[in-house]
Design a protein around this motif. Structure first.
Motif, PDB file in Angstrom:
ATOM      1  N   PRO A   1       0.828  -1.211   0.000  1.00 19.18           N
ATOM      2  CA  PRO A   1       0.000   0.000   0.000  1.00 19.18           C
ATOM      3  C   PRO A   1       0.857   1.254   0.000  1.00 19.18           C
ATOM      4  N   LEU A   2       0.386   2.279  -0.680  1.00 24.86           N
ATOM      5  CA  LEU A   2       1.039   3.584  -0.697  1.00 24.86           C
ATOM      6  C   LEU A   2       0.284   4.476   0.275  1.00 24.86           C
ATOM      7  N   ILE A   3       0.830   4.637   1.473  1.00 22.86           N
ATOM      8  CA  ILE A   3       0.121   5.309   2.561  1.00 22.86           C
ATOM      9  C   ILE A   3       0.829   6.597   2.930  1.00 22.86           C
ATOM     10  N   SER A   4       0.048   7.673   3.022  1.00 25.54           N
ATOM     11  CA  SER A   4       0.563   8.954   3.493  1.00 25.54           C
ATOM     12  C   SER A   4      -0.502   9.601   4.364  1.00 25.54           C
ATOM     13  N   ARG A   5      -0.107  10.024   5.543  1.00 22.80           N
ATOM     14  CA  ARG A   5      -1.033  10.647   6.491  1.00 22.80           C
ATOM     15  C   ARG A   5      -2.248   9.757   6.769  1.00 22.80           C
ATOM     16  N   ASN A   6      -1.969   8.471   6.975  1.00 13.68           N
ATOM     17  CA  ASN A   6      -3.003   7.475   7.297  1.00 13.68           C
ATOM     18  C   ASN A   6      -4.038   7.324   6.188  1.00 13.68           C
ATOM     19  N   ARG A   7      -3.670   7.659   4.970  1.00 14.71           N
ATOM     20  CA  ARG A   7      -4.576   7.543   3.831  1.00 14.71           C
ATOM     21  C   ARG A   7      -3.903   6.721   2.740  1.00 14.71           C
ATOM     22  N   THR A   8      -4.579   5.671   2.262  1.00 11.72           N
ATOM     23  CA  THR A   8      -4.024   4.836   1.208  1.00 11.72           C
ATOM     24  C   THR A   8      -4.295   5.491  -0.143  1.00 11.72           C
ATOM     25  N   LEU A   9      -3.227   5.847  -0.845  1.00 16.73           N
ATOM     26  CA  LEU A   9      -3.326   6.583  -2.102  1.00 16.73           C
ATOM     27  C   LEU A   9      -3.187   5.691  -3.328  1.00 16.73           C
ATOM     28  N   GLY A  10      -2.735   4.470  -3.137  1.00 19.62           N
ATOM     29  CA  GLY A  10      -2.542   3.580  -4.275  1.00 19.62           C
ATOM     30  C   GLY A  10      -1.809   2.333  -3.840  1.00 19.62           C
ATOM     31  N   VAL A  11      -1.238   1.628  -4.819  1.00 19.85           N
ATOM     32  CA  VAL A  11      -0.545   0.366  -4.559  1.00 19.85           C
ATOM     33  C   VAL A  11       0.723   0.301  -5.407  1.00 19.85           C
ATOM     34  N   LEU A  12       1.807  -0.163  -4.787  1.00 19.53           N
ATOM     35  CA  LEU A  12       3.066  -0.423  -5.487  1.00 19.53           C
ATOM     36  C   LEU A  12       3.171  -1.927  -5.704  1.00 19.53           C
ATOM     37  N   THR A  13       3.383  -2.355  -6.949  1.00 19.33           N
ATOM     38  CA  THR A  13       3.483  -3.779  -7.249  1.00 19.33           C
ATOM     39  C   THR A  13       4.849  -4.107  -7.835  1.00 19.33           C
ATOM     40  N   LEU A  14       5.353  -5.277  -7.474  1.00 14.70           N
ATOM     41  CA  LEU A  14       6.588  -5.803  -8.032  1.00 14.70           C
ATOM     42  C   LEU A  14       6.332  -7.236  -8.487  1.00 14.70           C
ATOM     43  N   ALA A  15       6.939  -7.624  -9.587  1.00 14.59           N
ATOM     44  CA  ALA A  15       6.775  -8.981 -10.098  1.00 14.59           C
ATOM     45  C   ALA A  15       8.120  -9.520 -10.558  1.00 14.59           C
ATOM     46  N   SER A  16       8.284 -10.830 -10.399  1.00 13.62           N
ATOM     47  CA  SER A  16       9.537 -11.484 -10.767  1.00 13.62           C
ATOM     48  C   SER A  16       9.254 -12.770 -11.520  1.00 13.62           C
ATOM     49  N   ARG A  17      10.162 -13.125 -12.410  1.00 15.68           N
ATOM     50  CA  ARG A  17      10.070 -14.389 -13.134  1.00 15.68           C
ATOM     51  C   ARG A  17      10.790 -15.513 -12.407  1.00 15.68           C
ATOM     52  N   VAL A  18      11.076 -15.276 -11.131  1.00 13.00           N
ATOM     53  CA  VAL A  18      11.696 -16.272 -10.256  1.00 13.00           C
ATOM     54  C   VAL A  18      10.812 -16.445  -9.030  1.00 13.00           C
ATOM     55  N   GLU A  19      10.617 -17.685  -8.604  1.00 15.42           N
ATOM     56  CA  GLU A  19       9.787 -17.937  -7.428  1.00 15.42           C
ATOM     57  C   GLU A  19      10.438 -17.396  -6.150  1.00 15.42           C
ATOM     58  N   ASN A  20       9.595 -17.075  -5.184  1.00 14.31           N
ATOM     59  CA  ASN A  20      10.045 -16.662  -3.845  1.00 14.31           C
ATOM     60  C   ASN A  20      11.093 -15.549  -3.907  1.00 14.31           C
ATOM     61  N   SER A  21      10.804 -14.528  -4.671  1.00 14.61           N
ATOM     62  CA  SER A  21      11.778 -13.451  -4.859  1.00 14.61           C
ATOM     63  C   SER A  21      11.739 -12.404  -3.751  1.00 14.61           C
ATOM     64  N   PHE A  22      10.689 -12.407  -2.926  1.00 10.64           N
ATOM     65  CA  PHE A  22      10.511 -11.317  -1.965  1.00 10.64           C
ATOM     66  C   PHE A  22      10.430 -11.866  -0.548  1.00 10.64           C
ATOM     67  N   SER A  23      11.462 -11.561   0.236  1.00 10.19           N
ATOM     68  CA  SER A  23      11.537 -12.024   1.617  1.00 10.19           C
ATOM     69  C   SER A  23      10.846 -11.027   2.551  1.00 10.19           C
ATOM     70  N   ARG A  24      10.763 -11.410   3.826  1.00  3.12           N
ATOM     71  CA  ARG A  24      10.185 -10.520   4.826  1.00  3.12           C
ATOM     72  C   ARG A  24      11.005  -9.231   4.942  1.00  3.12           C
ATOM     73  N   GLU A  25      12.339  -9.381   4.842  1.00  4.56           N
ATOM     74  CA  GLU A  25      13.210  -8.203   4.895  1.00  4.56           C
ATOM     75  C   GLU A  25      12.976  -7.301   3.687  1.00  4.56           C
ATOM     76  N   ASP A  26      12.748  -7.921   2.523  1.00  7.16           N
ATOM     77  CA  ASP A  26      12.454  -7.134   1.323  1.00  7.16           C
ATOM     78  C   ASP A  26      11.178  -6.318   1.507  1.00  7.16           C
ATOM     79  N   VAL A  27      10.164  -6.957   2.086  1.00 12.34           N
ATOM     80  CA  VAL A  27       8.887  -6.271   2.293  1.00 12.34           C
ATOM     81  C   VAL A  27       9.060  -5.100   3.263  1.00 12.34           C
ATOM     82  N   ASP A  28       9.838  -5.312   4.312  1.00 11.70           N
ATOM     83  CA  ASP A  28      10.072  -4.229   5.272  1.00 11.70           C
ATOM     84  C   ASP A  28      10.738  -3.036   4.587  1.00 11.70           C
TER      85      ASP A  28
END
Length: 230
Positions: free
Chosen positions: A144-171
């Protein structure tokens, strides 16, 4: 930073092959946040600004596609305002509409919580399944794209490799998403100010026309000498 990233003083970092990539990745991510901050004060148009930011995120995260989605006025659909996907097969495009209800991206927008799709089997909605198959996506992440407690949109990422995004990546990506949200909020404020200025300019012209009409002395009809002198 975890202890595994702290170099041993008994040897130089160059002598630690395992630590060097991690340190480089951390450096790249910190540099990305700094660059995004500098980009926010540029004079780029909103879409161009978001394209630039998307390209930077894609390169640092080493994924295949990054997109920024914003809602329509009724918040029924999300539109992909900007995208960076140099190896696209042509199925995922800017300005595509994505339903808020019944989609992973919409779920993130409504809940304000990130979603990670670890394998292609996690792409569940009718819209994302054919796109994931056509573009050969194996994993994805939406934040979510959040500013001042308001969701303004969504950021998406996609990969051609499985399991590309770890918990640290999300943080880390949540921090980057905050920067993107600021860019969108600034664009919205600028648009509102521009629309207000245009509205005031039209009202000014209208009032000037009204004033000219009210003091149209040529339209006065009268026979008295006093009125004629006026």
């Amino acid at each position: 930073m975890s202890s595994s990233l702290i170099p041993d003083h008994s040897f130089s970092p160059r002598e630690s092959p395992s630590a060097t990539p991690e340190l480089q990745s951390e450096s790249d991510r910190l540099k990305l946040l700094l660059d995004m901050t500098n980009t926010l004060v540029s004079n780029l148009e909103c879409r161009d600004l978001l394209r630039t930011i998307s390209a930077s995120i894609r390169q640092v995260m080493r994924c295949d596609a990054v997109g920024v989605w914003v809602p329509d006025a009724e918040q029924v659909h999300l539109r992909q305002l900007a995208m960076d996907f140099p190896e696209s097969n042509g199925f995922l495009k800017e300005d595509w509409l994505h339903p808020v209800d019944g989609s992973e991206v919409g779920r993130v927008f409504k809940s304000g919580q990130p979603v990670v799709l670890e394998t292609r089997a996690d792409f569940m909605c009718e819209w994302s399944i054919p796109v994931a198959r056509a573009e050969a996506f194996e994993s994805g992440c939406a934040l979510p794209l959040i500013s001042r407690n308001r969701t303004l949109g969504v950021l998406t990422l996609a990969s051609r490799v499985e399991n590309s995004f770890s918990r640290e990546d999300v943080d880390f990506l949540m921090r980057a998403a905050g920067q993107v949200a600021v860019a969108i909020e600034n664009a919205l404020v600028y648009r509102e100010i521009t629309e207000l200025k245009d509205k005031l300019a039209l009202e000014k012209l209208y009032l000037e026309d009204e004033i000219r009409g009210e003091v149209d002395f040529e339209g006065i009809v009268g026979q008295s000498s006093a009125l004629r002198r006026v």
